[in-house]
Design a protein around this motif. Structure first.
Motif, mmCIF file in Angstrom:
data_model
loop_
_atom_site.group_PDB
_atom_site.id
_atom_site.type_symbol
_atom_site.label_atom_id
_atom_site.label_comp_id
_atom_site.label_asym_id
_atom_site.label_seq_id
_atom_site.Cartn_x
_atom_site.Cartn_y
_atom_site.Cartn_z
ATOM 1 N N UNK A 197 0.801 -1.239 0.000
ATOM 2 C CA UNK A 197 0.000 0.000 0.000
ATOM 3 C C UNK A 197 0.822 1.272 0.000
ATOM 4 N N UNK A 198 2.083 1.200 0.337
ATOM 5 C CA UNK A 198 2.863 2.433 0.215
ATOM 6 C C UNK A 198 3.144 2.719 -1.268
ATOM 7 N N UNK A 199 2.892 1.759 -2.133
ATOM 8 C CA UNK A 199 3.163 1.913 -3.573
ATOM 9 C C UNK A 199 1.896 2.172 -4.382
ATOM 10 N N UNK A 200 0.837 1.466 -4.036
ATOM 11 C CA UNK A 200 -0.399 1.598 -4.809
ATOM 12 C C UNK A 200 -1.594 1.133 -3.991
ATOM 13 N N UNK A 201 -2.772 1.672 -4.343
ATOM 14 C CA UNK A 201 -4.005 1.207 -3.718
ATOM 15 C C UNK A 201 -4.810 0.327 -4.665
ATOM 16 N N UNK A 236 -7.876 -0.365 -2.357
ATOM 17 C CA UNK A 236 -7.666 -0.496 -0.915
ATOM 18 C C UNK A 236 -8.032 0.814 -0.245
ATOM 19 N N UNK A 237 -8.855 0.723 0.810
ATOM 20 C CA UNK A 237 -9.298 1.973 1.435
ATOM 21 C C UNK A 237 -8.491 2.324 2.685
ATOM 22 N N UNK A 238 -7.617 1.409 3.161
ATOM 23 C CA UNK A 238 -6.835 1.739 4.360
ATOM 24 C C UNK A 238 -5.832 2.837 4.055
ATOM 25 N N UNK A 239 -5.473 3.584 5.103
ATOM 26 C CA UNK A 239 -4.345 4.508 4.982
ATOM 27 C C UNK A 239 -3.067 3.692 4.984
ATOM 28 N N UNK A 240 -2.040 4.262 4.347
ATOM 29 C CA UNK A 240 -0.732 3.589 4.412
ATOM 30 C C UNK A 240 -0.325 3.454 5.889
#
Ligand code: M6R
Length: 609
Positions: A197-201, A236-240
């Motif tokens: 997730x730090x790269x893409x959602x 993905x809806x989470x925050x990083x």
């Protein structure tokens, strides 16, 4: 169980691989490795121990190249060692593979390949996959991988890399998780979302039997028969930050403190606006449907099993349906009575626990209706069950389960109330009263978390004891089981929970001067009886720490200390009493200098038997 990653793009593959693996160490951490293709050769670097050992080993000699795969291991076949660490390659070094799962027929394949002259380097089941690919390779990478998949049996997520096919990774899965992250001019593969997730959602959540051919600009997915699959992108809806520690020293502490929000998220959109009851849109069950069951099984492992014990209490008390709770590892082998009149509820944070998944599959095969209570969207258990209720707790990274437990309790409570509403087993006023109490729980957990100092003090004072006992009756006993498991797994203190009434049937022999006993006394119907059990241990000079609801002025007369939690209906009080027990385990582990988030011998997700 293990964590796997893959990268193909323009950047330095090793950077993503190491970063991604650091987010997957909860899946296993006894060795780690990466393989990077530099345009000419494949460089494989491995190290036994944590990822940090690998990082150190390659710090001055980082493999260059923009395609690679990586792995963090939890040993099943072959002890933790450099040799057994993944990635594994064939004899020529042309094919490299990382694997999460078990190749069940690896021994026969290995014999066959050795006979053909293949030379094995490790004791793992995985290495056969690389040699098999070398053996069947006919110039068509995808076609050859398909041939390999036809020969192997078991559970897996796999990423294949080949020197003969620069710029292309192939990945697939069966009964183990795998996601693909979609970037700009680069694509990512991982066992789980926190790694990417730090790269893409934008992701593809892979399903069993799907095979993806991943290049820097494309992802082509097909099924076992070779038919193209148009997959929907899952955003993905989470925050990083949600997958990071967010300022806390450990994930466990962060996740304990996330509980007010997590339980609120579990309730969201499931409480009827006027507070008159519970609505579970995912189910749409009616009275006839509920009356068609003659029993419910709740099946789970570890903490989820403890949530199941509370769930049984809720369903029996509120919906008046008989419930049996089983450990998944026992259930599947005891030939349980299952037919179309059975409702099976499985509870699993990860949705990947192998025993729970197997129990679910077997029950389905025998005609049971199946409901999964899980936290992970698209997990194997979520996909296998007929109905799914997500707990929406957000990623739980610490091995010790905390917010998963409380959100599971909330969901089981809402399920029981939902059933009671349909069946008419509770007065409307009682349901509304319980919904009212339920809505207060997030704030009450926050209140319980607001003063941790006394708990730290207890932990410091008793943190070096060898044994701790937890006692309680009724729902307090279920919570005692969870408290003892928490203490054991993170602090390595021997902890046992007993139904308080059972003490005199044997355990009392272990109660001697100075032994800490945590006594939960919140259930009014058995309060006096619990008090007399407390007096029994006090008479043997145990140090007793009571857990009670505010306003209880009696308990302090018989124990050494009391930790109070806010008052609520006694059905809901486990959501509050478990919190000091989680904190006690956490600070106990800190006192003893334990590695809280990664306890020895354990892994977050147990995807092997
Ligand atoms: O992912 P699951 O909920 O199926 O996992 C079940 C157990 O492995 C898990 O709850 C385990 O007991 C935890 N480490 C306890 O903290």
């Amino acid at each position: 169980m293990c964590g796997i990653v893959g990268y193909v793009g323009k950047g330095r593959a090793a950077d993503f691989l190491l970063d991604g693996l650091s987010k997957l160490e909860y899946r296993g951490y006894d060795s780690a490795g990466i393989a990077v293709y530099d345009g000419t050769n494949v460089h494989i670097e491995k190290s036994v121990g944590r990822l940090s050992a690998l990082r150190e080993k390659i710090a001055d000699n980082m493999p260059e190249g923009s395609m690679g795969i990586g792995h963090t291991r939890w040993a099943t076949h072959g002890r933790p060692s450099d040799r057994n660490a993944h990635p594994h390659s064939d004899c020529s070094g042309d094919f490299v593979v990382v694997h999460n799962g078990i190749i069940e027929n690896y021994l026969s394949l290995k014999e066959e390949l050795i006979e053909k002259g293949h030379n094995f380097q490790s004791e793992t089941d995985t290495e056969v996959v690389a040699h098999l690919l070398e053996d069947v390779y006919n110039g068509d990478f995808l076609g050859s991988v398909r041939e390999v998949l036809q020969r192997i049996e078991g559970s897996y997520s796999l990423v294949f890399m080949s020197k003969k096919n620069p710029g292309t990774l192939i990945c697939t899965k069966q009964d183990n998780p795998l996601v693909i992250g979609l970037g700009e001019g680069e694509n990512f593969i991982a066992s789980d979302i926190p790694a990417i997730i730090s790269k893409t959602r934008k992701t593809f959540i892979m399903a069993d039997g799907e095979i993806a051919v991943v290049t820097q600009d494309s992802v082509n997915i097909s099924n076992r028969r070779g038919e193209k699959i148009d997959k929907k992108i899952f955003e993905v809806s989470w925050n990083a930050e949600a997958a990071e520690k967010g300022g806390y020293e450990h994930f466990m502490l962060k996740e304990i403190h996330e509980q007010p929000k997590a339980v609120k998220d579990t309730m969201r959109e499931r409480i009827i606006k006027d507070g008159s009851g519970i609505i579970l849109n995912e189910l749409n069950w009616d009275k006839d449907f509920l009356q068609s069951f003659n029993k419910i099984y709740i099946v789970a492992c570890g903490t989820a099993y403890h949530a199941g014990l509370v769930g049984k209490y809720y369903i029996e008390k509120l919906a008046r349906i008989l419930v049996e709770v089983d450990l998944a590892s026992e259930f599947r082998y005891r030939d349980p009575i299952i037919d179309e009149k059975t409702l099976l509820i499985v509870i699993s944070q990860s949705g990947e626990t192998s025993d729970t998944l197997a129990a679910l599959k077997e029950s389905k095969r025998r005609g049971a209706k199946t409901l999964a209570v899980t936290n992970v969207v698209g997990s194997s258990i979520a996909r296998e069950a007929e109905w799914v209720l997500y707990t929406w707790a957000g990623p739980e990274i610490a091995v010790a389960s905390t917010k998963a437990y409380t959100t599971q309790l909330i969901l089981m409570f809402m399920l029981a109330l939902y059933m009671a509403g349909i069946l008419g087993t509770q007065e409307k006023e009682r349901i509304a009263e319980l919904v009212g109490e339920l809505k207060k729980i997030p704030a009450q957990i926050s209140e319980t978390l607001s003063d941790v100092e006394p708990i730290k003090t207890f932990a410091k004072r008793y943190g070096f004891n060898e044994d701790v006992f937890y006692i309680g009756r009724s729902l307090d006993y279920s919570v005692a089981l969870e408290g003892a498991l928490k203490l054991k797994e993170v602090s390595y203190i021997h902890a046992e929970a007993y139904a308080a009434g059972e003490l005199k049937h044997g355990t009392l022999a272990l109660i001697v001067e100075g032994v800490p006993v945590i006594a939960l006394a919140t259930q009014r119907s058995v309060y006096e009886k619990t008090l007399s059990n407390i007096k029994e241990v006090k008479a043997r000079d145990a140090v007793v720490i009571g857990i009670a609801a505010e306003g209880d002025e009696e308990l302090i007369k018989y124990v050494d200390h009391v930790m109070y939690v806010p008052q609520t209906d006694e059905l809901l009080i486990p959501l509050l009493t478990v919190v000091p027990l989680q904190l006690l385990a956490y600070y106990g582990a800190i006192t003893r200098g334990c590695d809280v988030d990664k306890p020895r011998n354990l892994a977050k997700s147990v995807t092997v038997e």
